[in-house]
Write an enzyme that holds these catalytic residues in place. Sequence first.
Site, PDB file in Angstrom:
ATOM      1  N   ASN A  14      27.606  27.350 -81.221  1.00 34.61           N
ATOM      2  CA  ASN A  14      27.404  26.848 -82.311  1.00 34.61           C
ATOM      3  C   ASN A  14      26.888  27.783 -83.037  1.00 34.61           C
ATOM      4  OD1 ASN A  14      28.206  26.159 -84.929  1.00 34.61           O
ATOM      5  ND2 ASN A  14      27.317  24.161 -85.107  1.00 34.61           N
ATOM      6  N   TRP A  15      27.360  29.172 -83.740  1.00 38.92           N
ATOM      7  CA  TRP A  15      26.569  30.062 -84.538  1.00 38.92           C
ATOM      8  C   TRP A  15      26.575  29.714 -85.982  1.00 38.92           C
ATOM      9  CZ3 TRP A  15      29.289  35.410 -82.668  1.00 38.92           C
ATOM     10  CH2 TRP A  15      29.124  35.473 -81.735  1.00 38.92           C
ATOM     11  N   LYS A  16      27.314  28.532 -85.940  1.00 40.40           N
ATOM     12  CA  LYS A  16      27.314  28.176 -87.552  1.00 40.40           C
ATOM     13  C   LYS A  16      26.688  28.957 -88.422  1.00 40.40           C
ATOM     14  CE  LYS A  16      23.613  24.566 -86.059  1.00 40.40           C
ATOM     15  NZ  LYS A  16      22.784  23.351 -86.623  1.00 40.40           N
ATOM     16  N   HIS A 100      30.923  17.546 -87.257  1.00 36.66           N
ATOM     17  CA  HIS A 100      29.521  18.045 -87.122  1.00 36.66           C
ATOM     18  C   HIS A 100      28.719  17.328 -87.672  1.00 36.66           C
ATOM     19  CE1 HIS A 100      25.706  20.795 -87.162  1.00 36.66           C
ATOM     20  NE2 HIS A 100      25.950  20.726 -85.376  1.00 36.66           N
ATOM     21  N   GLU A 102      26.380  18.851 -89.621  1.00 39.24           N
ATOM     22  CA  GLU A 102      25.395  18.792 -91.356  1.00 39.24           C
ATOM     23  C   GLU A 102      26.970  19.172 -91.720  1.00 39.24           C
ATOM     24  OE1 GLU A 102      25.211  22.711 -89.126  1.00 39.24           O
ATOM     25  OE2 GLU A 102      23.296  22.051 -88.898  1.00 39.24           O
ATOM     26  N   GLU A 172      25.083  14.318 -80.695  1.00 38.35           N
ATOM     27  CA  GLU A 172      24.227  15.293 -80.892  1.00 38.35           C
ATOM     28  C   GLU A 172      23.089  14.042 -81.475  1.00 38.35           C
ATOM     29  OE1 GLU A 172      24.852  19.448 -80.855  1.00 38.35           O
ATOM     30  OE2 GLU A 172      26.070  18.767 -83.026  1.00 38.35           O
ATOM     31  N   GLY A 178      17.844  21.354 -84.634  1.00 44.70           N
ATOM     32  CA  GLY A 178      17.369  21.979 -84.871  1.00 44.70           C
ATOM     33  C   GLY A 178      16.245  21.759 -85.446  1.00 44.70           C
ATOM     34  N   SER A 217      18.773  21.016 -80.166  1.00 44.39           N
ATOM     35  CA  SER A 217      17.699  21.476 -79.002  1.00 44.39           C
ATOM     36  C   SER A 217      17.033  22.368 -77.852  1.00 44.39           C
ATOM     37  CB  SER A 217      15.938  21.006 -79.605  1.00 44.39           C
ATOM     38  OG  SER A 217      15.628  20.767 -81.502  1.00 44.39           O
ATOM     39  N   GLY A 238      22.942  25.276 -80.490  1.00 38.33           N
ATOM     40  CA  GLY A 238      22.751  25.709 -81.299  1.00 38.33           C
ATOM     41  C   GLY A 238      22.135  26.884 -81.828  1.00 38.33           C
ATOM     42  N   GLY A 239      21.288  27.519 -82.623  1.00 35.92           N
ATOM     43  CA  GLY A 239      19.871  27.770 -82.730  1.00 35.92           C
ATOM     44  C   GLY A 239      19.750  29.100 -82.171  1.00 35.92           C
TER      45      GLY A 239
HETATM   46  C1  PEP Z   1      23.714  22.257 -83.423  1.00 34.57           C
HETATM   47  O1  PEP Z   1      23.477  21.977 -84.583  1.00 34.57           O
HETATM   48  O2  PEP Z   1      24.930  21.648 -82.928  1.00 34.57           O
HETATM   49  C2  PEP Z   1      22.738  22.086 -82.640  1.00 34.57           C
HETATM   50  C3  PEP Z   1      22.376  21.454 -81.762  1.00 34.57           C
HETATM   51  O3  PEP Z   1      21.932  22.812 -83.649  1.00 34.57           O
HETATM   52  P1  PEP Z   1      20.492  23.150 -82.618  1.00 34.57           P
HETATM   53  O4  PEP Z   1      20.887  23.473 -81.122  1.00 34.57           O
HETATM   54  O5  PEP Z   1      19.443  24.272 -82.862  1.00 34.57           O
HETATM   55  O6  PEP Z   1      19.392  22.304 -82.568  1.00 34.57           O
END
Ligand code: PEP
Length: 256
Positions: A14-16, A100, A102, A172, A178, A217, A238-239
């Site tokens: 997920n590049w956001k 998601h 967010e 999640e 994050g 994470s 994500g990141g």
């Molecule tokens: C996400 O936002 O879907 C996610 C899993 O982020 P991260 O891996 O950065 O925690």
Amino acid sequence: MMTPEMRRPLVAGNWKMHEGVAEAEALVHSLLAGLPATPAAEVLVLPPFTALETVHRLIGSDTRLRLGAQNCHWETAGAFTGEISTTMLEPWCAYVLVGHSERRQLFGETDEIVRRKLDAVLAAGMRPILALGETGAERERGQTQAVLLRQARSGLVGLSVDQVSRCTIAYEPIWAIGTGVAATPADASEAAAVLRSVVDEAAGREQPTVRILYGGSVTAASAASLLHAPGVDGALVGGASLRAAEFCAIVAGAGA
Ligand code: PEP
């Protein structure tokens, strides 16, 4: 009958709101260079809308990488300024992420809105990834199971067996997104078992094709243990999905 062991893992990035077209192009080139010829996992990227066409073109007929969107509207067209419909996404995307945290927390998306989006994705012939998970406060109050049951039931109950079979669920926990603090493999397994029970409840029988991912994470260092936790069929990243070498290492962890 397919057994759980036969579910191919899915690793989704997920590049956001990161990567303009030029950066997206560079990232996809690095991913295609870094992935093995036959990854053990299905690998998916979820770029911003503006990069979908470019990423789609770069992937071409390469089956190692699949494409999805991070969000959609529930209507196919209309006076919804700034929104993108499933009809617009369908030429480019195999998957669409809905729910998601967010979107839920920053943009006020309720369980009902998420369900409308999930229905729209299915109606357009794509596969929804239903993201859900508890906050840190809910976890401390011992409400994790109740929150997961509510969100998963809202997303799945009432769908046909065929529709359920096209869904993926991403657990999640919000406290892990994050933050650098991932859930333990045991936590992920426990949540996956709760979510699997809702899949069974919604579809009336075991749905072997429905994958349950863990997200929050995930890094190259934690991927293998999380991806091999019982009941976990992949990861939503994500990141770390913005760093090609690390994302490829996470994909490798799915097969290790
Ligand atoms: C996400 O936002 O879907 C996610 C899993 O982020 P991260 O891996 O950065 O925690």
